[in-house]
Design a protein around this motif. Structure first.
Motif, short mmCIF file in Angstrom:
data_model
loop_
_atom_site.label_atom_id
_atom_site.label_comp_id
_atom_site.label_asym_id
_atom_site.label_seq_id
_atom_site.Cartn_x
_atom_site.Cartn_y
_atom_site.Cartn_z
N PHE A 1 -142.28 53.47 -36.95
CA PHE A 1 -141.62 54.66 -37.46
C PHE A 1 -140.60 55.27 -36.49
CE2 PHE A 1 -146.00 54.90 -39.41
CZ PHE A 1 -145.60 54.44 -40.65
N GLU A 2 -140.88 55.30 -35.20
CA GLU A 2 -139.97 55.95 -34.26
C GLU A 2 -138.95 54.99 -33.68
OE1 GLU A 2 -141.88 58.31 -31.27
OE2 GLU A 2 -143.53 58.89 -32.59
N TYR A 3 -139.37 53.78 -33.40
CA TYR A 3 -138.52 52.80 -32.73
C TYR A 3 -137.20 52.54 -33.47
CZ TYR A 3 -137.42 48.48 -30.16
OH TYR A 3 -136.82 47.52 -29.40
N PRO A 4 -137.20 52.39 -34.82
CA PRO A 4 -135.91 52.11 -35.50
C PRO A 4 -134.90 53.24 -35.32
CG PRO A 4 -137.77 51.62 -36.94
CD PRO A 4 -138.32 52.33 -35.76
N PHE A 5 -135.35 54.50 -35.42
CA PHE A 5 -134.41 55.61 -35.28
C PHE A 5 -133.93 55.73 -33.84
CE2 PHE A 5 -133.33 60.15 -34.77
CZ PHE A 5 -132.38 60.26 -35.77
N LEU A 6 -134.81 55.51 -32.88
CA LEU A 6 -134.39 55.57 -31.47
C LEU A 6 -133.39 54.48 -31.15
CD1 LEU A 6 -137.81 56.35 -29.73
CD2 LEU A 6 -135.91 57.92 -30.17
N ARG A 7 -133.60 53.27 -31.71
CA ARG A 7 -132.62 52.19 -31.50
C ARG A 7 -131.26 52.59 -32.06
NH1 ARG A 7 -133.43 48.26 -27.87
NH2 ARG A 7 -131.40 47.74 -28.66
N TYR A 8 -131.28 53.17 -33.24
CA TYR A 8 -130.01 53.59 -33.83
C TYR A 8 -129.33 54.66 -32.98
CZ TYR A 8 -126.64 55.93 -36.80
OH TYR A 8 -125.50 56.50 -37.27
N PHE A 9 -130.12 55.65 -32.55
CA PHE A 9 -129.53 56.76 -31.79
C PHE A 9 -128.96 56.29 -30.46
CE2 PHE A 9 -129.78 60.33 -28.79
CZ PHE A 9 -128.97 61.23 -29.45
N VAL A 10 -129.68 55.42 -29.77
CA VAL A 10 -129.19 54.92 -28.48
C VAL A 10 -127.93 54.09 -28.68
CG1 VAL A 10 -129.70 53.37 -26.55
CG2 VAL A 10 -131.42 55.00 -27.33
#
Length: 971
Positions: free
Chosen positions: A201-210
């Motif tokens: 749940f968190e990893y995909p959004f963090l990858r996008y944001f970075v």
């Protein structure tokens, strides 16, 4: 002084002279057209009026250009209101809006903030004219010409880029919602100790944001450097050490340092991504990843921090040598630590002792794969029950009789053959079609639990004659399919056709069936075409009669569709569908309703695009006579740590749950999402995001729940992995010493294929009563004997439980292909198949079914005879195998009787020896001649449609073949 009005008449009034009637606004004096005249008139208009005219024109242009988007938005809102999920619609829209503004404004603030800072830091002094180089002179001239417009242009450019950034970021609404609303998995990964929910749940959004942050910073650094260059703060023609103004060096160094810190964050996420690494023998972080790649990433992270510090430190020094040395060092570390060192460890540390090094990580892969695919067969979380199946050979006729419910439900009709029969016998009109045939079960004829094959008779507008494809026919008249066909899977008529218990138009149920269709119209289905309108002034065709059509009377009575009672709605749908006829048609009234998204898969995915739908929806009849579609929906991800990937339609996944059952009414399109697995964290997360979306499974009506099946698609992917992942011992798994493969069968004529999972009703060993299960047999890899079979239970309260039946060690059990070999070696069967495969017909070998009865296995294979024109398969024989014995008879019961004996056979009394007769060869030749004659007469009867004669001749042919087989065994 009176207010000056905009001179519309003078602007567009024609005139004589050389102007030739050209509008006066574009002409100067004496009919000429100098641009200064138009400019002069425009100057005389008050600024306020100019703004009003400009805004009006802009609004008009925006409305015209956005008409398609506005109509789509408005009609989508109407559709969501129809199905009752407006909260889902607005949640998505609001999330997209705040993401658009959040990322757009953030980018604008960072981007334009740096542009503004670059402008503010521009030197306020000018060099003497003679001291300027040619480049500096060109830039000075450019700045003088551009003036204040350059600054305004930079603002507009920043806003435009920010608009694009915000628009693209709005598409990440799903990642953002699950990031802020996710449920925990309650299980941590074995390497970094994070809950699996972090990765899913968190990893995909963090990858996008970075990724967004790094890309934005690089773009900003380039744009900032360009601004500095345009304003002379960067001068490549200057002496060494003076090419970058001091404030430029500070500005760019800080930005570069921040970008390197963002890159360090990216390396940290890459480190966590090693949990999906394919480097080792299995998916997941291997020995090399843990002991070489993880340390390498920590070194790279430290190097990024050091390099960022060098950029900041370099502010106090001249030139760029220090930070450039840091960047070169970072690249060297990436090559040596991130690439070369792991390669050395893999080749010289791991490969020589691979099992020893990888044992721990292979164990993680087994555990997490079994958990992700729900195939655990050991431990407290086991969902797959392992049982011993003796596979004895002591089955008797009494056992067969005692298991009558199992025997009576042995499937003799394959869905593919049944579809051909339905198409030839029950399509009835050109516009109808059966998309597929589904296996279900009903309690019929006063309590008999029977397996049925069903197919909805859907309307396919594309099959309408070309000259009849008018707007009225395709949109108003031909709107729906009609009813379904139902037949037991094990019953055969006298001529070899299935025994239909629901058939014809209008649907007629067999006497005493106990199942009746009271609402036969199929407005929503698998083959439903684009939009249609009901309750119109045109005649809506209910179903065709012999020489005419029955009209829907009274009008459509359901709540399906969107009322189009006003002009705005009709206009919106006309624009959306590019259909001006709908807007002006006199048939559309204030009571009319428009139905669109009538394809059930499109309908289900529109509300919940995050679900993956099963490929086989099925139609059921409820107790009140309505027809409803059931769709199995899955929650999936490819981010479950250490789980094996599998390629499926739409991409690869490594986690799946059948968490949702979607039910759609075929008459009014009402849509309900039942939460079948509330323990699934992905489904629980979406339930948090959309609290009004799911309905608890406890609220599903019993007449629908009784038809739920374990999905074949899910079972297939689970078994694809279970072929290997039934091995829980790491050493055995690594050595692949007990890997299975799906059993094979001979289908059609000589087509060898893997056995497909099949639904059967039977009494499982150790259970009290019959139930429907989905089962699949397995062989050892490279072998043809059977080693195991797995069943998925479909009936409540055991729905969803898997059972793995294993055979005793050392017991050799025939596989399906070995049974096929016995069939091929039987002279009677081979002779009949050869005879039937002559011109005019062909033999189709049906699916081979393995049926457990008590503690033994039966093998059943139907034989169909199909004429070439029309291609209607008929069930002619049933082959049954038990142990080394096989029998082929016209019916299943006869074949079972031939193997087990329906009753004790009396000993024959001694008979006098007959007189010597003709030689066996002469008798055999005579029988062949009679068999050929009977076959020719049967084919003639088939072509003429005389089914009674055809059946009699085929029975005669069977008796002749029996006699031929008996003669062939004589010495």
């Amino acid at each position: 002084m009176p207010e000056e009005k905009f001179p519309w008449e003078s602007l567009f009034r024609g005139g004589g002279g050389d102007g030739g009637g050209f509008p006066a606004f574009f002409r100067g004096k004496e009919g000429k057209r100098p641009s200064s005249g138009m400019a002069e008139r425009w100057k005389n208009i008050k600024p306020r009026t100019k703004w009003i005219v400009g805004i009006a024109i802009l609004v008009l242009v925006v409305i015209v250009l956005s008409a398609s988007w506005l109509s789509t938005f408005y009609t989508d809102l109407l559709w969501y209101d129809e199905v009752g999920y407006t909260s889902v619609f607005w949640k998505r829209i609001v999330t997209q809006i705040w993401l658009f503004f959040a990322f757009g404004l953030l980018f604008f603030a960072i981007f334009y903030g740096n542009i503004w800072l670059a402008l503010r830091l521009t030197p306020r002094y000018e060099k003497p004219a003679g001291a300027l180089s040619s480049v500096e002179e060109s830039l000075a001239a450019f700045r003088e010409r551009a003036g204040k417009w350059l600054h305004r242009g930079l603002i507009v450019f920043s806003a435009f880029v920010s608009l694009i950034v915000g628009w693209s970021s709005a598409a990440q609404w799903e990642k953002a919602l699950i990031f802020f609303n996710h449920a925990p998995f309650g299980k941590a990964d074995p390497i970094f100790g994070k809950d699996i929910g972090y990765y899913v749940f968190e990893y995909p959004f963090l990858r996008y944001f970075v990724g967004w942050l790094i890309t934005s910073l690089i773009f900003i650094i380039i744009a900032t450097a360009v601004v500095h260059f345009l304003y002379g703060a960067i001068n490549f023609s200057a002496a060494k050490g003076k090419r970058f103004a001091s404030h430029v060096k500070v500005h760019l160094s800080v930005l570069a340092g921040i970008a390197l810190l963002a890159q360090a964050w990216s390396f940290r996420l890459d480190m966590l991504g090693l949990l999906y690494s394919p480097r080792g023998t299995v998916i997941g972080a291997s020995y090399t990843d843990v002991h070489a790649q993880v340390p390498a990433y920590w070194i790279l992270i430290a190097a990024c921090f050091v390099c960022a510090g060098l950029f900041i430190l370099n502010i106090r020094y001249k030139g760029w040598k220090l930070p450039l040395a840091g960047v070169a060092g970072l690249v060297a570390v990436a090559v040596l630590a991130g690439g070369l060192y792991p390669l050395v460890v893999q080749n010289y540390v791991v490969n020589p002792k691979e099992l020893t090094r990888e044992r721990e990580y292979i164990g993680y892969n087994i555990e997490f794969t079994q958990d992700a695919w729900r195939i655990q067969d050991e431990g407290e979380n086991a969902v797959l029950d392992k049982r011993l199946f003796p596979a004895t050979f002591d089955l008797t006729y009494d056992d067969v009789v005692a298991n009558a419910a199992t025997i009576d439900n042995i499937r003799l009709w394959d869905p593919r053959q049944m579809k051909q029969v339905f198409t030839q016998r029950q399509v009835l009109r050109q516009l109808y079609s059966f998309n597929d045939v589904d296996v279900d079960r009903y309690t019929v004829f006063d309590g008999r639990y029977s397996q049925m094959m069903v197919a909805g008779r859907e309307l396919v507008i594309g099959q309408l004659r070309e000259d009849a494809k008018t707007w009225q026919n395709t949109r108003l008249s031909y709107t729906h399919g009609y009813g379904m066909v139902m037949a037991p899977t094990n019953e055969v008529s006298a001529v070899g056709d299935p025994s239909l218990v629901i058939q014809d138009i209008p649907p007629q149920s067999a006497a005493g069936l106990g199942v009746e269709i009271k609402r036969p119209e199929l407005y929503y289905g698998e083959l439903a075409h684009d939009y249609v309108a009901v309750r119109t002034g045109a005649e809506e065709i209910d179903y065709p009669l012999e020489n005419t059509n029955k009209v829907v009377d009274p009008y459509y009575e359901g709540s399906g569709g969107i009322p189009v009672s006003n002009f705005l709605k009709r206009l919106a749908f006309s624009i959306r569908n590019r259909d001006i006829t709908f807007l002006f048609s006199g048939y559309i009234t204030g009571e009319s309703r428009l139905m669109f998204r009538r394809n059930i898969k499109d309908r289900a995915l529109e509300v919940a695009p995050f679900l993956t739908l099963d490929g086989d929806p099925y139609l059921v009849i409820t107790d009140d006579g309505r027809q409803k579609w059931i769709l199995d929906a899955y929650t999936t991800t490819d981010l479950y740590p250490y789980s094996q990937f599998l390629e499926v339609e739409g991409g690869r996944i490594n986690y799946i749950r059948n968490s949702v059952k979607v039910v759609i009414d075929a008459y009014d399109g009402s849509l309900t999402y039942y939460l079948a697995d509330p323990q699934d964290p992905i489904a629980a997360t979406y339930a948090r995001i959309f609290p009004d979306l799911f309905t608890p499974m406890q609220e599903m009506p019993q007449d629908i729940m009784g038809h739920l099946r374990y999905p074949e698609d899910l079972f297939s992917v689970q078994m694809e992995l279970y072929k290997t992942y039934h091995l829980n011992d790491v050493d055995a798994f690594y050595q692949k010493e007990d890997v299975w493969e799906v059993a094979t069968e001979t289908y059609d004529v000589n087509q060898v294929q893997a056995v497909s999972p099949y639904y059967v009703i039977l009494k499982l060993p150790g259970e009290e009563k019959e139930e429907m299960v989905l089962m699949l047999p397995f062989n050892p890899r490279g072998k043809s004997n059977m080693v195991d079979w797995v069943a998925a239970r479909c009936d409540f309260p055991n729905y969803g439980r898997l059972i793995n039946f294993t055979f005793p060690p050392g017991r050799l059990v025939k596989g399906t292909q070995q049974f096929e070999s016995l069939v091929d070696q039987n002279p009677e069967i081979s002779a009949q198949i050869t005879l039937w495969n002559q011109a005019g017909s062909r033999v189709i070998r049906g699916n081979t079914l393995v049926i457990p009865v008590e503690e033994s296995l039966l093998y059943v294979e139907p034989l169909y005879l199909e004429a070439t024109n029309p291609a209607i398969p008929q069930l002619r024989q049933v082959i049954v195998g038990f142990g080394d014995t096989i029998a082929m008879k016209p019916t299943l019961k006869e074949a079972l009787g031939a193997i087990f004996g329906a009753q004790p056979q009396p000993q024959p009394e001694p008979q006098p020896q007959p007189e010597p007769g003709p030689e066996p060869q002469a008798n055999l030749a005579k029988l062949i001649e009679q068999a050929n004659r009977a076959y020719d007469e049967a084919q003639e009867a088939l072509r003429s449609g005389d089914w009674a004669t055809y059946g009699a001749k085929m029975n005669q042919l069977s008796q002749l073949l029996d006699q031929m087989a008996a003669l062939s065994t004589q010495p």
